[in-house]
Design a protein around this motif. Sequence first.
Motif, PDB file in Angstrom:
ATOM      1  N   THR A  87      -3.036   1.702   8.468  1.00 62.93           N
ATOM      2  CA  THR A  87      -3.806   0.876   9.017  1.00 62.93           C
ATOM      3  C   THR A  87      -3.022  -0.538   9.143  1.00 62.93           C
ATOM      4  O   THR A  87      -2.903  -1.101  10.150  1.00 62.93           O
ATOM      5  N   ASN A  88      -2.654  -0.539   8.320  1.00 61.03           N
ATOM      6  CA  ASN A  88      -1.829  -2.337   8.148  1.00 61.03           C
ATOM      7  C   ASN A  88      -0.602  -2.239   9.030  1.00 61.03           C
ATOM      8  O   ASN A  88      -0.091  -3.685  10.304  1.00 61.03           O
ATOM      9  N   GLU A 141      -4.601   2.786   3.971  1.00 59.50           N
ATOM     10  CA  GLU A 141      -4.502   2.259   4.230  1.00 59.50           C
ATOM     11  C   GLU A 141      -3.082   1.347   4.755  1.00 59.50           C
ATOM     12  O   GLU A 141      -2.851   0.064   5.648  1.00 59.50           O
ATOM     13  N   ARG A 186      -1.387   4.401  -1.194  1.00 52.74           N
ATOM     14  CA  ARG A 186      -1.899   4.144  -0.237  1.00 52.74           C
ATOM     15  C   ARG A 186      -2.178   4.751   1.493  1.00 52.74           C
ATOM     16  O   ARG A 186      -2.188   3.144   1.491  1.00 52.74           O
ATOM     17  N   ALA A 231       1.070  -1.401  -0.317  1.00 54.97           N
ATOM     18  CA  ALA A 231       0.364   0.154  -0.288  1.00 54.97           C
ATOM     19  C   ALA A 231       1.169   1.162   0.046  1.00 54.97           C
ATOM     20  O   ALA A 231       0.455   2.164  -0.669  1.00 54.97           O
TER      21      ALA A 231
END
Length: 399
Positions: free
Chosen positions: A182-183, A179, A176, A171
């Motif tokens: 988040t990861n 994203e 991105r 990502a």
Amino acid sequence: SERVKACLQYEEARLAYLEGEYQKAGTSVAVLREFFVSIHDDVMLRRVDELRVCLEAVDRFAAQRPGHADASAGAHYVLEALADYDYHPESPLAALALDLLRRLVRTPAPEHMHMLLYGEFPLLQPHTTTEMTGTYTSRSEAMHNAYFSLARVLPGSGPEAESHLSTACVAFQVERYDEALTNFSRTIELAPAHALPVASRGETYRRMQRYDEALADLSRAIDMVPDFAWAFASRAHVYWTLLRYDEALADFSRAIHLVPDYSWAIASRGQVYRTLRRYDEALADFTRAMGLIAGDASPVAGRGQVYRTLGRYDEALADFSRAIDLAEDDAWPVAERGYVYWVQGRYDEALVDFDQAIHLDPDYAAPVVGRCLVYQDLGHSGAARSEERRVGKECRSRW
């Protein structure tokens, strides 16, 4: 999209390779290669082909030394594959080789492994890159950015953490960032003892211009791993952006002390020195960086800026011209050379360079301002006013 799915499948194949599931990785490589050929994606095709070469190196090692699992010998064959495949510093093969070594030895490489890696292949550093995509990126900067391809194996954390880390890295590479955050955050929850996802999240915050959060994560990573050169260099860049030059210099210098050939940190420190008008030190850093990465335009153009400031115009022109040859699609050195021509009163040549820079990057204000200055000197007041309107008040005040 289908391309993103294929990129994730590539990551799965790469992880299968690292886990020793060579047949699974090889099957995926064949399918992925056909797909990326069909969509004319040369960047991913290069990656897939390089993974294939790594698999071939493993096969060659297995054929010549059946049943032998010595990490040093295995690394030697992978490194031979690098050389056979026209190895260059930003090759994904370098990252794959280092990942393989970490998977094999599970601990920092012993001294003989260090000599194998850095003695025979001195450019194979821990910050070696995976790719250069999109608009022009200096080789040294790309090498710094590619830390995300390294050390994705987190011992003791389990497959879920490694999966989230891999997803975050993909990502990040396609910008991105939400994203990726988040990861990376999920990876930190699952593997709280590892500094890599913390530093990676900090770098993501830096790209998003969320500097307070970037500083917090990068500082936390440094506290966890005091010799984390990459985190020092990234934190230095944040300090530089915030005009905290003394702290930027301290962090860049620490990163360089830890990794003496860290070209991106050296060139970046040169830019800080240039900003502070410490020109001798800036020249020394840019020249040093130029000797580390063949074909990197960034330190060449940086040195040209210093020469121009010092009134050493012939040397400035030589450096800017060399940088242009190295990075034909980059508007920055073209515009910088145009300013030298303008200072020298060589208006026709200045206009040619400013026009070319605008063509390469229509949103880049510097060449538009430069063209405005040329028109003013030539007495073309109407054209100058037109350029002023195009640049806008904010850019005029900046430049």
